[in-house]
Design a protein around this motif. Structure first.
Motif, PDB file in Angstrom:
ATOM      1  N   HIS A 198       6.556   9.400   3.902  1.00 21.69           N
ATOM      2  CA  HIS A 198       6.345   9.804   2.520  1.00 21.69           C
ATOM      3  C   HIS A 198       5.229   8.999   1.873  1.00 21.69           C
ATOM      4  N   GLU A 199       4.543   9.603   0.938  1.00 20.79           N
ATOM      5  CA  GLU A 199       3.442   8.945   0.238  1.00 20.79           C
ATOM      6  C   GLU A 199       4.012   8.051  -0.863  1.00 20.79           C
ATOM      7  N   ILE A 200       4.656   6.989  -0.404  1.00 17.94           N
ATOM      8  CA  ILE A 200       5.314   6.017  -1.275  1.00 17.94           C
ATOM      9  C   ILE A 200       4.869   4.624  -0.844  1.00 17.94           C
ATOM     10  N   PRO A 201       5.045   3.603  -1.699  1.00 16.01           N
ATOM     11  CA  PRO A 201       4.642   2.243  -1.314  1.00 16.01           C
ATOM     12  C   PRO A 201       5.526   1.676  -0.197  1.00 16.01           C
ATOM     13  N   LEU A 202       5.026   0.613   0.409  1.00 12.95           N
ATOM     14  CA  LEU A 202       5.795  -0.088   1.438  1.00 12.95           C
ATOM     15  C   LEU A 202       7.163  -0.487   0.892  1.00 12.95           C
ATOM     16  N   LEU A 203       7.202  -1.020  -0.325  1.00 11.58           N
ATOM     17  CA  LEU A 203       8.449  -1.258  -1.052  1.00 11.58           C
ATOM     18  C   LEU A 203       8.482  -0.294  -2.230  1.00 11.58           C
ATOM     19  N   HIS A 204       9.405   0.656  -2.204  1.00 17.75           N
ATOM     20  CA  HIS A 204       9.406   1.736  -3.194  1.00 17.75           C
ATOM     21  C   HIS A 204      10.385   1.506  -4.339  1.00 17.75           C
ATOM     22  N   GLY A 205      11.315   0.561  -4.196  1.00 16.93           N
ATOM     23  CA  GLY A 205      12.236   0.241  -5.277  1.00 16.93           C
ATOM     24  C   GLY A 205      13.226   1.328  -5.624  1.00 16.93           C
ATOM     25  N   MET A 206      13.528   2.224  -4.690  1.00 14.17           N
ATOM     26  CA  MET A 206      14.440   3.335  -4.953  1.00 14.17           C
ATOM     27  C   MET A 206      15.620   3.295  -3.984  1.00 14.17           C
ATOM     28  N   THR A 207      16.716   3.899  -4.389  1.00  9.93           N
ATOM     29  CA  THR A 207      17.849   4.070  -3.481  1.00  9.93           C
ATOM     30  C   THR A 207      17.650   5.346  -2.672  1.00  9.93           C
ATOM     31  N   VAL A 208      18.489   5.524  -1.641  1.00  8.90           N
ATOM     32  CA  VAL A 208      18.357   6.738  -0.837  1.00  8.90           C
ATOM     33  C   VAL A 208      18.670   7.983  -1.672  1.00  8.90           C
ATOM     34  N   GLY A 209      19.585   7.857  -2.627  1.00  9.30           N
ATOM     35  CA  GLY A 209      19.892   8.986  -3.495  1.00  9.30           C
ATOM     36  C   GLY A 209      18.703   9.382  -4.356  1.00  9.30           C
ATOM     37  N   LEU A 254       2.668   1.324  10.223  1.00  6.35           N
ATOM     38  CA  LEU A 254       3.590   0.522   9.418  1.00  6.35           C
ATOM     39  C   LEU A 254       3.018   0.277   8.020  1.00  6.35           C
ATOM     40  N   SER A 255       1.722  -0.004   7.954  1.00  3.65           N
ATOM     41  CA  SER A 255       1.076  -0.261   6.668  1.00  3.65           C
ATOM     42  C   SER A 255       0.916   1.016   5.858  1.00  3.65           C
ATOM     43  N   GLY A 256       0.825   2.154   6.558  1.00  6.41           N
ATOM     44  CA  GLY A 256       0.560   3.422   5.894  1.00  6.41           C
ATOM     45  C   GLY A 256      -0.909   3.630   5.598  1.00  6.41           C
ATOM     46  N   THR A 257      -1.750   2.776   6.145  1.00  7.28           N
ATOM     47  CA  THR A 257      -3.192   2.799   5.921  1.00  7.28           C
ATOM     48  C   THR A 257      -3.852   1.884   6.942  1.00  7.28           C
ATOM     49  N   ASP A 258      -5.149   2.113   7.202  1.00  8.23           N
ATOM     50  CA  ASP A 258      -5.888   1.157   8.039  1.00  8.23           C
ATOM     51  C   ASP A 258      -6.623   0.132   7.185  1.00  8.23           C
ATOM     52  N   GLY A 306      12.307  17.218  -4.982  1.00  5.27           N
ATOM     53  CA  GLY A 306      11.549  17.548  -6.188  1.00  5.27           C
ATOM     54  C   GLY A 306      10.056  17.642  -5.953  1.00  5.27           C
ATOM     55  N   GLU A 307       9.520  16.799  -5.043  1.00  3.86           N
ATOM     56  CA  GLU A 307       8.091  16.814  -4.760  1.00  3.86           C
ATOM     57  C   GLU A 307       7.724  17.811  -3.661  1.00  3.86           C
ATOM     58  N   GLY A 308       8.712  18.491  -3.101  1.00  2.00           N
ATOM     59  CA  GLY A 308       8.435  19.491  -2.070  1.00  2.00           C
ATOM     60  C   GLY A 308       7.938  18.902  -0.772  1.00  2.00           C
ATOM     61  N   TRP A 309       8.475  17.736  -0.418  1.00  2.72           N
ATOM     62  CA  TRP A 309       8.034  17.065   0.807  1.00  2.72           C
ATOM     63  C   TRP A 309       8.722  17.606   2.058  1.00  2.72           C
ATOM     64  N   ILE A 310       9.625  18.544   1.908  1.00  3.72           N
ATOM     65  CA  ILE A 310      10.271  19.196   3.049  1.00  3.72           C
ATOM     66  C   ILE A 310      10.075  20.698   2.936  1.00  3.72           C
ATOM     67  N   PRO A 325       0.817  -1.208   0.000  1.00  2.83           N
ATOM     68  CA  PRO A 325       0.000   0.000   0.000  1.00  2.83           C
ATOM     69  C   PRO A 325       0.855   1.265   0.000  1.00  2.83           C
ATOM     70  N   VAL A 326       0.355   2.286  -0.706  1.00  7.56           N
ATOM     71  CA  VAL A 326       0.989   3.604  -0.676  1.00  7.56           C
ATOM     72  C   VAL A 326       0.484   4.331   0.565  1.00  7.56           C
ATOM     73  N   LEU A 327       1.400   4.974   1.290  1.00  7.83           N
ATOM     74  CA  LEU A 327       1.050   5.639   2.540  1.00  7.83           C
ATOM     75  C   LEU A 327       0.011   6.731   2.314  1.00  7.83           C
ATOM     76  N   GLU A 328      -0.999   6.738   3.179  1.00  7.20           N
ATOM     77  CA  GLU A 328      -1.992   7.802   3.194  1.00  7.20           C
ATOM     78  C   GLU A 328      -1.567   8.852   4.219  1.00  7.20           C
ATOM     79  N   LYS A 329      -1.743  10.110   3.878  1.00 14.07           N
ATOM     80  CA  LYS A 329      -1.180  11.223   4.648  1.00 14.07           C
ATOM     81  C   LYS A 329      -1.528  11.156   6.138  1.00 14.07           C
ATOM     82  N   GLN A 330      -2.745  10.731   6.469  1.00 14.80           N
ATOM     83  CA  GLN A 330      -3.170  10.733   7.873  1.00 14.80           C
ATOM     84  C   GLN A 330      -2.457   9.690   8.718  1.00 14.80           C
TER      85      GLN A 330
END
Length: 396
Positions: free
Chosen positions: A189-200, A352-356, A208-212, A176-181
């Motif tokens: 971050h509003e990303i999946p549990l497994l996002h497939g990205m490196t820290v870089g 942990l799930s990012g959602t109920d 880029g998404e303005g999350w900070i 699941p992709v994290l829900e803001k609440q």
């Protein structure tokens, strides 16, 4: 004699061709960011540098702190994440400020009461270097630490340098992709549990998404891993935390971490954490184990001293995010009349799930196929959203 000369000339020609082939062949050796000194040392010269590092921060068989000091880089302090500068603190254990006995550098905690570096911590800093091995799961807190460090750097006009490392679960985008609440330190971050990205890549996306706060102002540099593909198998040379001691535990972590807010043990307090599961009242298999107190990794493990029956997953082929162990365990509790005792911390499960929705779907008895179908649209949208920030070939 003439035949001998002909053979000699032919041999020399073959040797020359081989040498030329070797010289022109591309270098396929994977090289992490920290070991590409020529790409970042000039940026650090004559700067006051703070490091966000732990035991995984290695360069040429040295800790990055020692390596940079040997290169005459003015490292002034270390900012310590969860598990500490040396990686020997247990999960959730508060990290205290200290002095590194080897270098005399101050170690300032950014795990505990202070998660975001303060202006006072960074008052004399020109550049912050982040170099920590991640495992690719949203709830692994090093990326949350990176978020707060990036935000502090942006707000205070400090350069941010990320030395990238492979993602051992990089081949998977799932869950699941994290829900803001449900945002928390185990999911920011509003990303999946497994996002497939490196820290870089994530650092670039966070900016880029303005999350900070002040994201456009952040001066961010990422040193990528050379010759890396996200579907490449990668065994970590150093354990990233006390309860992820080997490649199998890292591979199982995304699937087994959701057992943390349940009554089921996943092996904390054993020699094989995140590689087994079991319970003392509901038999989940025929493998027996008993958690014990282990000061450096599990001082007070779940079900300590109990004889548990469950599953030994040390040789399993589970990869990515596999729902089956969680669904099967819940059904076993339900069959034993103990379904209400399965989720011991529903709120933490939802964080942990990012959602109920996942917890509620499990209780409602939805199938794995039904649950997986519920997040496919969000995953497709995320894969499009992350495209501008990817540094390595995509395996979609």
């Amino acid at each position: 004699m003439k035949r001998w000369l002909t053979l000699l000339v032919a041999a020399l020609a073959l040797t020359a061709c081989a040498d030329q082939s070797q010289q022109s062949a591309p270098n396929t050796q994977l090289t992490v960011g920290a070991e590409q000194a020529e790409r970042y040392l000039p940026q650090l010269a004559d700067k006051n540098v703070a490091l966000v590092v732990n035991q995984t921060s290695r360069a040429h068989d040295q800790h990055l702190v020692d390596y940079l000091l040997a290169q005459n880089i003015h490292v002034t302090k270390v900012l310590a994440p969860e598990h500490g500068f040396r990686g020997d603190a247990g999960a959730g254990e508060t990290i205290d400020d200290a002095i590194d006995p080897s270098t005399g550098l101050p170690i300032l905690s950014i795990y505990g009461k202070t998660k975001k570096p303060t202006a006072e911590m960074l008052a004399d800093i020109d550049t912050i270097v982040f170099d920590i091995q991640d495992v690719g799961a949203r709830f692994y807190t090093y990326i949350s630490t990176m978020h707060y460090v990036m935000e502090a750097a942006a707000e205070q006009g400090i350069e941010m340098l990320v030395l990238d490392r492979p993602n051992p679960n990089g081949a998977f985008v799932d869950g699941p992709v994290l829900e803001k609440q449900f945002q928390s330190f185990v999911g920011m971050h509003e990303i999946p549990l497994l996002h497939g990205m490196t820290v870089g890549e994530l650092a670039q996306m966070i900016k880029g998404e303005g999350w900070i706060n002040e994201a456009p102002a952040l001066d961010l540099t990422v040193v990528p891993v050379t010759n890396y593909r996200r579907d490449m198998a990668y065994d970590l040379p150093v354990a990233p935390s006390p309860n992820l001691p080997n490649a199998q535990a890292i591979q199982l972590y995304p699937s087994l971490c959701l057992f943390e807010p349940t009554a089921v043990s996943i092996g904390r307090g054993t020699d094989f954490p995140f590689q087994v599961l079991g319970h003392h009242q509901v038999a989940l298999g025929d493998f027996q184990f008993s958690p014990r107190s282990m000061p450096n990794s599990a001082p007070n493990p779940k079900l300590e001293g109990e004889s548990l029956q469950g599953r030994d997953l040390r040789n399993s082929q589970i990869q990515g995010f596999d729902l089956k162990p969680l669904l099967q365990a819940y059904q076993a509790f339900k069959a034993a009349g103990q379904a209400d005792d399965f989720f011991t911390s529903p709120d933490f499960m939802d964080k942990l799930s990012g959602t109920d929705k996942l917890r509620k779907a499990i209780i409602a008895g939805e199938s794995e196929a039904e649950i997986r179908a519920s997040w496919q649209a969000d995953l497709a949208q995320f894969k499009q959203q992350r495209q501008p920030y990817l540094l390595y070939p995509d395996n979609d």
